[in-house]
Motif scaffolding. Structure first.
Motif, PDB file in Angstrom:
ATOM      1  N   ALA A  26       2.976   8.421   5.224  1.00 19.58           N
ATOM      2  CA  ALA A  26       3.302   8.031   6.591  1.00 19.58           C
ATOM      3  C   ALA A  26       2.413   6.883   7.054  1.00 19.58           C
ATOM      4  O   ALA A  26       2.874   5.988   7.791  1.00 19.58           O
ATOM      5  CB  ALA A  26       3.147   9.234   7.528  1.00 19.58           C
ATOM      6  N   GLU A  83       1.374   4.512   5.291  1.00 17.47           N
ATOM      7  CA  GLU A  83       1.880   3.294   4.654  1.00 17.47           C
ATOM      8  C   GLU A  83       3.316   2.983   5.063  1.00 17.47           C
ATOM      9  O   GLU A  83       3.927   2.059   4.527  1.00 17.47           O
ATOM     10  CB  GLU A  83       1.794   3.431   3.131  1.00 17.47           C
ATOM     11  N   HIS A  84       3.851   3.771   5.989  1.00 26.66           N
ATOM     12  CA  HIS A  84       5.220   3.578   6.514  1.00 26.66           C
ATOM     13  C   HIS A  84       6.272   3.608   5.395  1.00 26.66           C
ATOM     14  O   HIS A  84       7.199   2.783   5.364  1.00 26.66           O
ATOM     15  CB  HIS A  84       5.326   2.251   7.285  1.00 26.66           C
TER      16      HIS A  84
END
Length: 222
Positions: free
Chosen positions: A146, A148-149
């Motif tokens: 999350a 690091e998207h």
């Protein structure tokens, strides 16, 4: 000290040897009647996302996944990670062990599987703590992605290969008894010899002080 002096010193301090014998017997009793301990163990694997080229996640376990798994293990072994596990109810002895799944084709430690162990006096609690550790491991994997998207469809996931199963830990009693006996014998002998030397020096020092005081007393009376 000569062998004869050692024997005489041990005879003079027989009470120290007796105390060492009592302590050794107490240690041997705990070895023969140990409190039951149970080791719970489970195995998890970090899987890549499903892709068109690799629909079978287990056929696509690449070395970078093992690196990610190792990074998460290091997070859980840090002081902050240990505090997190304590807050989650993990109070026993636990271990996180990357499994050596290497073969002649695949080098060791490149398969991202992890063995989680917890040791407690109650088998149910040991299994519960293993599940708590696995849950924390999964949270860290999700939080890392999350941060690091990473899109949800492209994320790695944690799969439980072997569920927690507690088994009683049985040690080798003969070795334990031998160890207790060696420690008790060595410690008793050293303690008796040290006590004899200490008391002998103290008595000698007291005798010199009394002789000096006796010589000074007539001089003081003059």
């Amino acid at each position: 000290m000569s062998p004869g002096e050692v024997v005489l010193a041990l005879l003079r301090r027989w009470y120290v040897l007796l105390l060492a014998l009592v302590l050794t017997a107490a240690g041997a009793y705990h070895v023969l009647k140990p409190a039951p301990r149970y080791l719970s163990s489970a195995v998890v694997v970090l899987k890549p996302p499903v892709t068109g080229n690799q629909p079978n996640q287990f056929a696509n376990l690449q070395p970078p996944l093992a690196a990610v798994s190792y990074a998460v293990v290091q997070q859980l072994k840090s002081p902050a990670g240990e505090a997190e596990l304590r807050a989650a109810g993990v109070h026993g002895t636990y271990r996180l062990l990357p499994r050596n799944s290497g073969t002649s084709v695949t080098p060791a430690y490149l398969i991202p599987s992890l063995q989680v162990q917890a040791q407690l006096g109650d088998p149910g609690r040991a299994d519960t703590e293993v599940r708590a550790i696995i849950a924390a491991y999964s949270r860290h994997v999700d939080a890392m992605q999350a941060a690091e998207h990473v899109p949800a469809a492209s994320r790695m996931s944690v799969d439980l290969l072997v569920p927690p199963n507690a088994a009683q830990v049985l040690g080798t009693r003969t070795r334990a008894l031998a160890g207790v006996g060696i420690i008790g014998l060595t410690g008793g002998l050293l303690a008796a010899l040290w006590t004899d030397r200490y008391l002998t020096r103290r008595r000698a020092g007291g005798g010199r002080w009394r002789r000096t005081a006796a010589r000074l007393r007539p001089m003081a009376s003059r």
